[in-house]
Design a protein around this motif. Structure first.
Motif, PDB file in Angstrom:
ATOM      1  N   ASN A 152       0.864  -1.186   0.000  1.00  0.00           N
ATOM      2  CA  ASN A 152       0.000   0.000   0.000  1.00  0.00           C
ATOM      3  C   ASN A 152       0.896   1.230   0.000  1.00  0.00           C
ATOM      4  O   ASN A 152       1.534   1.527   0.998  1.00  0.00           O
ATOM      5  N   MET A 153       0.986   1.917  -1.128  1.00  0.00           N
ATOM      6  CA  MET A 153       1.724   3.186  -1.218  1.00  0.00           C
ATOM      7  C   MET A 153       3.127   3.027  -0.631  1.00  0.00           C
ATOM      8  O   MET A 153       3.545   3.776   0.253  1.00  0.00           O
ATOM      9  N   GLN A 154       3.885   2.060  -1.153  1.00  0.00           N
ATOM     10  CA  GLN A 154       5.122   1.633  -0.517  1.00  0.00           C
ATOM     11  C   GLN A 154       6.112   2.763  -0.247  1.00  0.00           C
ATOM     12  O   GLN A 154       6.690   2.844   0.842  1.00  0.00           O
ATOM     13  N   LEU A 155       6.324   3.623  -1.217  1.00  0.00           N
ATOM     14  CA  LEU A 155       7.292   4.700  -0.986  1.00  0.00           C
ATOM     15  C   LEU A 155       6.744   5.746  -0.024  1.00  0.00           C
ATOM     16  O   LEU A 155       7.485   6.308   0.791  1.00  0.00           O
ATOM     17  N   TRP A 156       5.447   6.010  -0.102  1.00  0.00           N
ATOM     18  CA  TRP A 156       4.857   7.007   0.799  1.00  0.00           C
ATOM     19  C   TRP A 156       4.944   6.547   2.247  1.00  0.00           C
ATOM     20  O   TRP A 156       5.336   7.305   3.135  1.00  0.00           O
ATOM     21  N   VAL A 157       4.587   5.291   2.498  1.00  0.00           N
ATOM     22  CA  VAL A 157       4.629   4.823   3.892  1.00  0.00           C
ATOM     23  C   VAL A 157       6.053   4.591   4.366  1.00  0.00           C
ATOM     24  O   VAL A 157       6.295   4.470   5.567  1.00  0.00           O
TER      25      VAL A 157
END
Length: 458
Positions: free
Chosen positions: A108-113
């Motif tokens: 889930n939104m790997q770079l954002w998290v």
């Protein structure tokens, strides 16, 4: 135009479907709509849909079978729990999205998290896997078969908490402490991979002690299962197909950024996820190494060197480096000399990799750059790789210190072999890297992209 008694006029609210199949003809309740919405979204999740005909055709042509993903997921949980038991922990709390991927095979939104600590996961040593996910994201892990419960994440980063962050920390900590008490069987020792000091302090007030979750996860991830290796092989095939797309458009006049974009395009088209760095350089920017990709226009006769650092299909890393010659030209003697030194170093050091060899012995016997290239050497000779760069990292023997950990190569480990060859003060340099599996009898080179025959002098 609205009329008396009308709530919506001609834009009247219409129930699009009746998931509950209410025999009375009434509207379905919210719970039924939520259930139907979650089931629809889960069936359309990227992991459920797969990687598409382009990647599937390339994998079929390479003869790489599909991994058994349920078996892979069970293997990973078993590895984590065995490590937790060995270290006597009640469980592990994960924030690193790569660790969460390993534990749950969900994204889930790997770079954002990765830089916004919101999504987290609790894996009990003996108990459930509880995923704390972003708002209304329950469907993103329904495919995994290993997540027992999804709860809304309590995020206490300043972005959400402001000057009231301490209140959110208390609410978050209460929930985590409850899980430890419920499933720890009297053990309050919790491993955590990344956690700000406020969280450590608040959990301590609730009698939960914090320990090194990175050690748990790196050791769990160290030995790859047969299904993980199938997934990694597929990621490497996808990466090398994207590299071929890069090489096809490498003509003088293209910029470094334009060339690098082709690798991104090829990765995403095959269902890959992201690229961790911007390591592509040309001509004089290849020495020293670690220049980031730029707007420089590549000229005929330039060396073009890059490091993929690519997170591809299945979340696996394909970490491969190559150096190419731009244009239909003959290489210089210096370019061929540098290239041959790098290729020979990689070949010799790969031959040393076999089970039972200690890390220290491996680096002590490794070939190193010649004297005029040694000051610009790459920072490590070998490093582990899986879902990303992983433990161990093995420096040159001269860089080994009393706090460098030793260990033993074991079957199922995958390491990258590194070389950078550029003379101190020289114009250009050469970067090579191969991805290598330790087998029961020796090693197998997983990366297979051909070297530049013009530079080899063949």
């Amino acid at each position: 135009m609205e009329t008396a008694g009308s709530s919506f006029g001609r834009h009247r609210k219409i129930m699009p479907f009746d998931p509950a199949g209410d025999p009375g003809g009434g509207a379905p309740d919210e719970a039924a709509l939520r259930k139907a919405s979650r089931e629809k979204a889960a069936s359309l999740n990227s992991h459920a849909l797969g990687y598409g005909p382009l990647a599937d055709a390339e994998w079929a042509a390479a003869g790489i079978a599909a991994p058994d993903l349920p078996a892979m997921r069970r293997y990973r949980l078993d590895r984590i729990r065995a490590e937790l038991k060995r270290r006597d922990y009640a469980g592990v709390l994960l924030y690193d999205p790569v660790n969460i991927r390993y534990a749950t095979d969900s994204t889930n939104m790997q770079l954002w998290v990765a830089h916004n600590p919101t999504r987290h996961c609790f894996v009990a040593t003996e108990g459930p896997v509880v995923l704390f996910d972003y708002f209304s994201c329950e469907h993103l892990s329904d495919h995994s078969g290993v997540v027992d419960e999804v709860r809304p994440a309590v995020s206490w980063m300043y972005l959400y908490g402001g000057e009231l962050t301490d209140r959110k920390v208390r609410r978050w900590a209460a929930g985590i402490a409850d899980l430890v008490r419920e499933h720890g069987r009297g053990n309050s020792r919790l491993a955590v991979d990344h956690l700000n000091p406020e969280g450590v302090a608040e959990l301590a007030l609730l009698d939960v002690s914090i320990h090194n979750g990175e050690a748990v996860m790196e050791n769990a991830r160290l030995i790859k299962s047969p299904d993980e290796l199938l997934a990694m092989r597929r990621a490497i095939v996808a990466c090398e197909a994207a590299m071929a797309g890069m090489e096809a458009v490498l003509i003088p006049g293209i910029s470094e950024n334009e060339l690098w974009a082709e690798l991104h395009r090829g990765n995403i088209a095959r269902g890959g996820e992201w690229i961790e760095t911007r390591l592509l350089a040309s001509g004089p920017r290849t020495n020293p190494w670690f220049q980031e990709c730029s707007a420089r226009v590549i000229e005929a006769g330039d060396l073009v060197a890059f490091d993929t650092d690519l997170i591809g299909p299945y979340g696996f890393c394909a970490d491969i480096s190559r150096t190419w010659l731009a244009g239909d030209v003959r290489p210089t003697n210096e370019q061929r000399d540098l290239y041959r030194i790098a290729a020979d170093q990689i070949a010799a050091n790969t031959d040393l990799m076999r089970p039972g060899v200690s890390f220290r012995d491996l680096v002590e016997h490794s070939v190193v750059p010649p004297g005029d290239c040694y000051p610009t050497r790459y920072g490590v000779l070998y490093h582990g790789v899986g879902l990303a760069d992983e433990y161990p990292t093995l420096p040159h023997a001269s860089d080994w210190t009393d706090d460098t950990p030793d260990g033993i190569l074991e079957p199922g480990m995958v390491l990258c072999v590194e070389s950078y060859i550029g003379r101190l003060g020289g114009r250009e340099g050469v970067k090579f890297e191969e991805q290598v599996l330790i087998t029961a009898t020796g090693n197998e080179k997983l990366s297979a992209y051909p070297l530049d025959e013009r530079l080899l002098g063949a």
